[in-house]
Design a protein around this motif. Sequence first.
Motif, mmCIF file in Angstrom:
data_model
loop_
_atom_site.group_PDB
_atom_site.id
_atom_site.type_symbol
_atom_site.label_atom_id
_atom_site.label_comp_id
_atom_site.label_asym_id
_atom_site.label_seq_id
_atom_site.Cartn_x
_atom_site.Cartn_y
_atom_site.Cartn_z
ATOM 1 N N CYS A 1 4.932 8.814 2.924
ATOM 2 C CA CYS A 1 3.692 8.192 3.389
ATOM 3 C C CYS A 1 2.487 8.938 2.838
ATOM 4 O O CYS A 1 2.622 9.994 2.205
ATOM 5 C CB CYS A 1 3.624 8.177 4.925
ATOM 6 S SG CYS A 1 3.724 9.814 5.691
ATOM 7 N N ALA B 1 11.829 5.406 5.893
ATOM 8 C CA ALA B 1 10.533 4.939 5.406
ATOM 9 C C ALA B 1 10.455 3.417 5.339
ATOM 10 O O ALA B 1 9.375 2.839 5.466
ATOM 11 C CB ALA B 1 10.237 5.539 4.040
ATOM 12 N N ARG B 2 11.599 2.760 5.127
ATOM 13 C CA ARG B 2 11.622 1.296 5.040
ATOM 14 C C ARG B 2 11.740 0.624 6.413
ATOM 15 O O ARG B 2 11.669 -0.598 6.499
ATOM 16 C CB ARG B 2 12.795 0.854 4.167
ATOM 17 C CG ARG B 2 12.666 1.231 2.687
ATOM 18 C CD ARG B 2 13.746 0.551 1.865
ATOM 19 N NE ARG B 2 13.678 0.928 0.461
ATOM 20 C CZ ARG B 2 14.462 1.845 -0.106
ATOM 21 N NH1 ARG B 2 15.398 2.455 0.624
ATOM 22 N NH2 ARG B 2 14.336 2.148 -1.376
ATOM 23 N N SER B 3 11.905 1.396 7.451
ATOM 24 C CA SER B 3 12.137 0.820 8.776
ATOM 25 C C SER B 3 10.844 0.296 9.398
ATOM 26 O O SER B 3 9.757 0.831 9.153
ATOM 27 C CB SER B 3 12.754 1.864 9.701
ATOM 28 O OG SER B 3 11.800 2.869 10.038
ATOM 29 N N PRO B 4 10.923 -0.749 10.208
ATOM 30 C CA PRO B 4 9.727 -1.256 10.896
ATOM 31 C C PRO B 4 9.156 -0.225 11.868
ATOM 32 O O PRO B 4 7.950 -0.205 12.110
ATOM 33 C CB PRO B 4 10.243 -2.504 11.630
ATOM 34 C CG PRO B 4 11.729 -2.371 11.682
ATOM 35 C CD PRO B 4 12.115 -1.583 10.482
ATOM 36 N N LYS C 1 6.872 2.005 9.853
ATOM 37 C CA LYS C 1 5.660 1.252 9.509
ATOM 38 C C LYS C 1 4.711 1.215 10.706
ATOM 39 O O LYS C 1 3.499 1.428 10.570
ATOM 40 C CB LYS C 1 6.044 -0.166 9.096
ATOM 41 C CG LYS C 1 4.873 -1.126 8.879
ATOM 42 C CD LYS C 1 4.001 -0.706 7.701
ATOM 43 C CE LYS C 1 3.072 -1.823 7.233
ATOM 44 N NZ LYS C 1 2.161 -2.316 8.296
ATOM 45 N N CYS D 1 3.110 4.636 11.143
ATOM 46 C CA CYS D 1 2.047 4.865 10.156
ATOM 47 C C CYS D 1 0.792 4.074 10.508
ATOM 48 O O CYS D 1 -0.324 4.596 10.399
ATOM 49 C CB CYS D 1 2.541 4.501 8.756
ATOM 50 S SG CYS D 1 3.704 5.691 8.058
ATOM 51 N N ASP D 2 0.952 2.843 10.931
ATOM 52 C CA ASP D 2 -0.204 2.032 11.322
ATOM 53 C C ASP D 2 -0.968 2.700 12.461
ATOM 54 O O ASP D 2 -2.203 2.763 12.451
ATOM 55 C CB ASP D 2 0.249 0.633 11.764
ATOM 56 C CG ASP D 2 0.730 -0.224 10.603
ATOM 57 O OD1 ASP D 2 0.461 0.144 9.445
ATOM 58 O OD2 ASP D 2 1.383 -1.256 10.857
ATOM 59 N N TYR E 1 -0.293 5.250 5.563
ATOM 60 C CA TYR E 1 0.299 4.181 4.777
ATOM 61 C C TYR E 1 1.698 4.593 4.342
ATOM 62 O O TYR E 1 1.907 5.733 3.923
ATOM 63 C CB TYR E 1 -0.556 3.879 3.538
ATOM 64 C CG TYR E 1 -1.988 3.550 3.869
ATOM 65 C CD1 TYR E 1 -2.373 2.250 4.164
ATOM 66 C CD2 TYR E 1 -2.950 4.557 3.925
ATOM 67 C CE1 TYR E 1 -3.692 1.948 4.492
ATOM 68 C CE2 TYR E 1 -4.273 4.264 4.246
ATOM 69 C CZ TYR E 1 -4.629 2.965 4.534
ATOM 70 O OH TYR E 1 -5.929 2.679 4.871
ATOM 71 N N VAL E 2 2.646 3.660 4.418
ATOM 72 C CA VAL E 2 3.978 3.929 3.885
ATOM 73 C C VAL E 2 3.866 4.010 2.369
ATOM 74 O O VAL E 2 3.282 3.134 1.728
ATOM 75 C CB VAL E 2 4.978 2.819 4.283
ATOM 76 C CG1 VAL E 2 6.347 3.088 3.661
ATOM 77 C CG2 VAL E 2 5.092 2.723 5.801
ATOM 78 N N GLU E 3 4.395 5.070 1.802
ATOM 79 C CA GLU E 3 4.317 5.270 0.343
ATOM 80 C C GLU E 3 5.607 5.943 -0.090
ATOM 81 O O GLU E 3 5.709 7.167 -0.103
ATOM 82 C CB GLU E 3 3.101 6.140 -0.008
ATOM 83 C CG GLU E 3 2.854 6.301 -1.496
ATOM 84 C CD GLU E 3 1.621 7.136 -1.764
ATOM 85 O OE1 GLU E 3 1.771 8.272 -2.227
ATOM 86 O OE2 GLU E 3 0.509 6.653 -1.495
#
Length: 323
Positions: free
Chosen positions: A124, A278-281, A284, A287-288, A293-295
């Motif tokens: 992120c 990192a790909r999980s909801p 996300k 991070c929000d 931001y997911v990176e």
Amino acid sequence: MISRRHILQALPALPMVLGSSAARAQPIAGKPIRLIVAASAGTTVDAAARFVAEPLSKALGVPVVVDNRAGAGGAIGSEAVAKSPADGHTLLFTGVTHFSARYSGEASATYDPVKDFKGIARVCSAALAVVVPTDSPYKTLADLLAAMKARPGEIDYGSGGVGSTSHLCTVIMNDLTGTRAKHIPYKGNTQAVTDTVAGVVAFTSQGSGGVMPLIKAGRLRALAVTSRERWEALPDVPTGIESGIPGFEVASWMGAFAPAGTPDAMVTQISDGMAKIARSPEFKAFCDKQSMYVELLEHREFQASMAKEDARWRRVADLVKRS
């Protein structure tokens, strides 16, 4: 009865079978993983590390224990991991300070940010907020810049140490605006934020994790954020660009490293686990909430980016030397 011919016919397949077994083996096993975080507790980097630690522990089947090693702008944590056994059980979670602190931070730091490490994964990134105490006379970023122009080198600011992102943010801002401020380095960002709230220093630039609760509580005022767009959590706070500083974008990615000699199978396994997180909801949503931001960069991409990051932060270090 199995003939010699049948045995010979089967031999070419053995490497494939053995290779498949090796691929299925779990290289991370046994003792816990110590995740050294090169930042103070309560900071954005720390929050990201602690979020990742629990699901990573489940993915790898061993405990992942967070160990905060703040100081020297992030260099203390990086140096500790560089000197640790390369057995996959001591990892580093940090941001751009892994590179920047080496060149603009403590002269005693002896690690090489590229040669002494393997990049595991970047997960992120986060921009910063320029904040002042609520009773500060500076109501806007323009007010603060005007004061720095009127009194060069007299307006002080706190940071998490020489070479930290909170330090370099102001160095970059001063370079873009032709202003100068007085740097007060602390052993970690938490102390810099505490003294900003108390009015000991005029301002600081920090990630959302370290200042958002204090902004919401009315103890700090955000003058600007250093992202390209405004933060959803602070819709009334302008960006640095909107505040009249073209090109003023400062963000720190966050990710994990292992000592250079760590076996590739271990690094790949940990990278796969972090990529899934990192790909999980859930990540996300985290991070929000943190205005991050997911990176995602997995092992090979992250490893390939290290030399470029190294060169970039060497250039920023030159600004420090001239400031």
